[in-house]
Motif scaffolding. Structure first.
Motif, PDB file in Angstrom:
ATOM      1  N   TYR A  34      28.130  44.087  11.897  1.00  0.00           N
ATOM      2  CA  TYR A  34      29.070  44.220  13.005  1.00  0.00           C
ATOM      3  C   TYR A  34      29.283  42.866  13.677  1.00  0.00           C
ATOM      4  N   LEU A  35      30.522  42.673  14.136  1.00  0.00           N
ATOM      5  CA  LEU A  35      30.822  41.561  15.034  1.00  0.00           C
ATOM      6  C   LEU A  35      30.819  42.146  16.436  1.00  0.00           C
ATOM      7  N   VAL A  36      29.878  41.703  17.248  1.00  0.00           N
ATOM      8  CA  VAL A  36      29.722  42.238  18.603  1.00  0.00           C
ATOM      9  C   VAL A  36      30.352  41.263  19.585  1.00  0.00           C
ATOM     10  N   ILE A  37      31.244  41.815  20.442  1.00  0.00           N
ATOM     11  CA  ILE A  37      31.903  40.998  21.455  1.00  0.00           C
ATOM     12  C   ILE A  37      31.472  41.483  22.827  1.00  0.00           C
ATOM     13  N   ASP A  38      30.923  40.539  23.613  1.00  0.00           N
ATOM     14  CA  ASP A  38      30.485  40.831  24.980  1.00  0.00           C
ATOM     15  C   ASP A  38      31.322  39.987  25.940  1.00  0.00           C
ATOM     16  N   ALA A  43      34.013  33.982  29.591  1.00  0.00           N
ATOM     17  CA  ALA A  43      32.644  34.504  29.501  1.00  0.00           C
ATOM     18  C   ALA A  43      32.400  35.269  28.207  1.00  0.00           C
ATOM     19  N   MET A  44      33.445  35.337  27.343  1.00  0.00           N
ATOM     20  CA  MET A  44      33.304  36.115  26.117  1.00  0.00           C
ATOM     21  C   MET A  44      32.288  35.469  25.174  1.00  0.00           C
ATOM     22  N   ARG A  45      31.445  36.341  24.570  1.00  0.00           N
ATOM     23  CA  ARG A  45      30.428  35.890  23.608  1.00  0.00           C
ATOM     24  C   ARG A  45      30.531  36.759  22.375  1.00  0.00           C
ATOM     25  N   ARG A  46      30.613  36.146  21.193  1.00  0.00           N
ATOM     26  CA  ARG A  46      30.749  36.891  19.929  1.00  0.00           C
ATOM     27  C   ARG A  46      29.552  36.577  19.027  1.00  0.00           C
ATOM     28  N   ARG A  47      28.969  37.599  18.452  1.00  0.00           N
ATOM     29  CA  ARG A  47      27.767  37.426  17.631  1.00  0.00           C
ATOM     30  C   ARG A  47      27.733  38.478  16.529  1.00  0.00           C
ATOM     31  N   TRP A  48      26.966  38.177  15.490  1.00  0.00           N
ATOM     32  CA  TRP A  48      26.829  39.096  14.362  1.00  0.00           C
ATOM     33  C   TRP A  48      25.574  39.936  14.525  1.00  0.00           C
ATOM     34  N   LEU A  49      25.693  41.210  14.133  1.00  0.00           N
ATOM     35  CA  LEU A  49      24.568  42.141  14.255  1.00  0.00           C
ATOM     36  C   LEU A  49      24.473  42.986  12.991  1.00  0.00           C
ATOM     37  N   TYR A  50      23.231  43.107  12.485  1.00  0.00           N
ATOM     38  CA  TYR A  50      23.010  43.956  11.303  1.00  0.00           C
ATOM     39  C   TYR A  50      22.191  45.158  11.748  1.00  0.00           C
ATOM     40  N   LEU A  51      22.726  46.372  11.506  1.00  0.00           N
ATOM     41  CA  LEU A  51      22.017  47.610  11.829  1.00  0.00           C
ATOM     42  C   LEU A  51      21.502  48.231  10.537  1.00  0.00           C
ATOM     43  N   PHE A  52      20.235  48.599  10.522  1.00  0.00           N
ATOM     44  CA  PHE A  52      19.669  49.188   9.307  1.00  0.00           C
ATOM     45  C   PHE A  52      18.612  50.223   9.683  1.00  0.00           C
ATOM     46  N   PRO A  53      18.465  51.236   8.852  1.00  0.00           N
ATOM     47  CA  PRO A  53      17.451  52.270   9.133  1.00  0.00           C
ATOM     48  C   PRO A  53      16.079  51.807   8.670  1.00  0.00           C
ATOM     49  N   ARG A  59      17.251  49.954  13.387  1.00  0.00           N
ATOM     50  CA  ARG A  59      16.827  48.630  13.878  1.00  0.00           C
ATOM     51  C   ARG A  59      18.032  47.716  14.006  1.00  0.00           C
ATOM     52  N   GLU A  60      17.975  46.803  14.928  1.00  0.00           N
ATOM     53  CA  GLU A  60      19.036  45.817  15.124  1.00  0.00           C
ATOM     54  C   GLU A  60      18.504  44.423  14.822  1.00  0.00           C
ATOM     55  N   MET A  61      19.250  43.699  14.025  1.00  0.00           N
ATOM     56  CA  MET A  61      18.816  42.346  13.624  1.00  0.00           C
ATOM     57  C   MET A  61      19.961  41.363  13.889  1.00  0.00           C
ATOM     58  N   GLY A  62      19.770  40.463  14.827  1.00  0.00           N
ATOM     59  CA  GLY A  62      20.790  39.467  15.125  1.00  0.00           C
ATOM     60  C   GLY A  62      20.896  38.438  14.010  1.00  0.00           C
ATOM     61  N   LEU A  63      22.136  38.066  13.673  1.00  0.00           N
ATOM     62  CA  LEU A  63      22.363  37.111  12.577  1.00  0.00           C
ATOM     63  C   LEU A  63      23.019  35.819  13.041  1.00  0.00           C
ATOM     64  N   GLY A  64      23.186  35.658  14.356  1.00  0.00           N
ATOM     65  CA  GLY A  64      23.757  34.421  14.863  1.00  0.00           C
ATOM     66  C   GLY A  64      25.130  34.602  15.473  1.00  0.00           C
ATOM     67  N   GLY A  65      25.589  33.577  16.195  1.00  0.00           N
ATOM     68  CA  GLY A  65      26.865  33.642  16.885  1.00  0.00           C
ATOM     69  C   GLY A  65      28.042  33.301  15.993  1.00  0.00           C
ATOM     70  N   PHE A  66      29.203  33.816  16.378  1.00  0.00           N
ATOM     71  CA  PHE A  66      30.451  33.535  15.667  1.00  0.00           C
ATOM     72  C   PHE A  66      31.315  32.652  16.575  1.00  0.00           C
ATOM     73  N   PRO A  67      31.937  31.607  16.069  1.00  0.00           N
ATOM     74  CA  PRO A  67      32.169  31.283  14.650  1.00  0.00           C
ATOM     75  C   PRO A  67      31.150  30.332  14.043  1.00  0.00           C
ATOM     76  N   ALA A  68      30.050  29.971  14.816  1.00  0.00           N
ATOM     77  CA  ALA A  68      29.053  29.066  14.248  1.00  0.00           C
ATOM     78  C   ALA A  68      28.528  29.628  12.935  1.00  0.00           C
ATOM     79  N   VAL A  69      28.330  30.939  12.904  1.00  0.00           N
ATOM     80  CA  VAL A  69      27.966  31.629  11.659  1.00  0.00           C
ATOM     81  C   VAL A  69      29.241  32.327  11.176  1.00  0.00           C
ATOM     82  N   SER A  70      29.746  31.879  10.044  1.00  0.00           N
ATOM     83  CA  SER A  70      31.008  32.416   9.530  1.00  0.00           C
ATOM     84  C   SER A  70      30.842  33.854   9.032  1.00  0.00           C
ATOM     85  N   LEU A  71      31.967  34.514   8.773  1.00  0.00           N
ATOM     86  CA  LEU A  71      31.931  35.853   8.221  1.00  0.00           C
ATOM     87  C   LEU A  71      31.195  35.884   6.890  1.00  0.00           C
TER      88      LEU A  71
END
Length: 416
Positions: A34-38, A43-53, A59-71
């Protein structure tokens, strides 16, 4: 544990779409990514999130901010995490573990410096610290930059061999200090195995046995020459001359005299009390002051400007360790040491007086007898020693016409 893949479409977003998204919330790319936008606007912040069972929970695992971390990078990180989960390992724990940088082992020099700092409290004077510091800085220099767990027998031998025959006493002390540093490292879990600097059962098989030291006597003046020497010494207008005379009259070691402080001297009771921390035997030593020794103290007391009875150029520090030796050199007394005057005192007391041996030894702060005998001898025989020191001062007093010096080296027993 991994609960199986989510039956979802993957790679829903394009790079352009991801860049255009601004609505707060979670925007699915599929496969749990997921691309999460807060926030909004600045003040907008965009980051990548991986959800897995995992183990029945999401569980939620952060993968870094976008666009520093590309798609593309986010998808690869998601795929890697998914692969780890399929192997039955927690992706978050695995990532955290991989980020841990193993703590580098300290160098030999770092451990040596820390050991010196730790041992300062048990050393009675700065001389021990300087000796340790010098040997571990100068002679052990090749070891200092190496990780302490890499010091092996070959490295220790490379340091010791050049000194072993040329400077045997220095080499022996250096070996012991290297051994102590490596033992300290082992105690802290910084190295393991046998100590490569150990002597017994190890270096004893690799280095020639050191010849037993023939320590010899400290070069001492014949006690018969003391009056003439004192006459010459009193003709010197210098702090070092007064310190040397006081040292001789009290039969003390040079360090004890040079470190003398006003708080240690009771002029009314005519007693100088050297604290245990400044004594070689680590026992308090009371010294009765003869009239001449007391006169030196009172002369200096009139102009005292600091804590030390015999101050150096700066009142906050004592005279240099070499001050009295240099005084002897300036007097052209080449074959005599300051410590040797203790030998002269002991020879005189044994040969010319009827004072018991234990009184003379007590005057030198020597420990006499075994532990049982020491336990019974609770008194330091101060008043008996007062008579002895008065007699010694009387012997050393210059005689009329006693300015011609003819120095001889004593053959008596040394006083340590």
């Amino acid at each position: 544990m991994w609960a199986g893949p989510m039956a979802r479409a993957r790679n829903k977003l394009t790079a352009r779409q991801a860049a255009a998204l601004t609505k707060p919330g979670r925007h699915s790319d599929g496969g749990g990514l997921y691309l999460v936008i807060d926030g909004e606007g600045a003040a907008m912040r965009r980051r990548w999130l991986y959800l897995f069972p995992w183990s029945g929970k999401r569980r939620e695992m952060g993968l870094g901010g976008f666009p520093a971390v590309s798609l593309a990078d986010a998808r690869k990180a998601r795929d890697d995490a998914e692969h780890v989960a399929r192997e039955g390992r927690d992706p978050i724990a695995a990532r955290d573990q991989s980020r841990e940088v193993p703590a580098s082992k300290p160098t030999f020099g770092e451990v040596a410096d820390a050991l010196i700092a730790a041992k300062e409290g048990e050393w009675r004077n700065s001389k021990h610290r300087e000796q340790w510091k010098m040997t571990l800085l100068k002679y052990a220099a090749p070891l200092r930059t190496r990780p302490v767990d890499e010091i092996d027998t070959a490295a220790v031998l490379d340091v010791l061999k050049p000194l072993w025959t040329a400077k045997p006493e220095t080499a022996s002390r250096l070996r012991g200090r290297i051994e102590a540093v490596l033992d300290a490292a082992k105690a802290q879990g910084q190295r393991s195995g046998e100590n490569p600097a150990a002597w017994r059962g190890h270096l004893s098989h690799l280095l020639p046995k050191r010849q037993k030291l023939s320590r010899g006597h400290h070069a001492a003046m014949a006690y018969a020459d003391m009056p003439a020497f004192m006459a010459s010494l009193r003709g010197r207008d210098a702090m070092a001359a007064l310190a040397l005379e006081f040292c001789i009259l009290t039969a003390t070691r040079s360090g004890e005299t040079l470190g003398a402080q006003w708080c240690e001297i009771d002029t009314e009771k005519k007693v100088w009390t050297v604290p245990a921390k400044r004594m070689k035997a680590a026992r308090e030593h009371r010294i009765p002051l003869s009239d001449r020794a007391l006169a030196i103290v009172k002369t200096l007391e009139e102009g005292k400007a600091g804590d030390f009875v015999f101050p150096g150029r700066k009142a906050t520090r004592p005279l240099s360790n070499m001050a009295m030796e240099m005084m002897l050199r300036r007097m052209k007394v080449e074959d005599i040491t300051v410590h040797g005057f203790r030998s002269a005192f002991r020879d005189w007391a044994g040969n010319e007086t009827h004072f018991p041996r234990e009184i003379a030894e007590a005057a030198l702060a020597h420990v006499v007898g075994d532990k049982a005998e020491q336990a019974y001898r609770r008194s330091d025989a101060l008043e008996k020693r007062r008579a002895l020191m008065a007699a010694w001062a009387s012997h050393c007093e210059p005689k009329t016409g006693g300015n011609i010096l003819k120095f001889e080296r004593s053959s008596g027993n040394p006083a340590a």
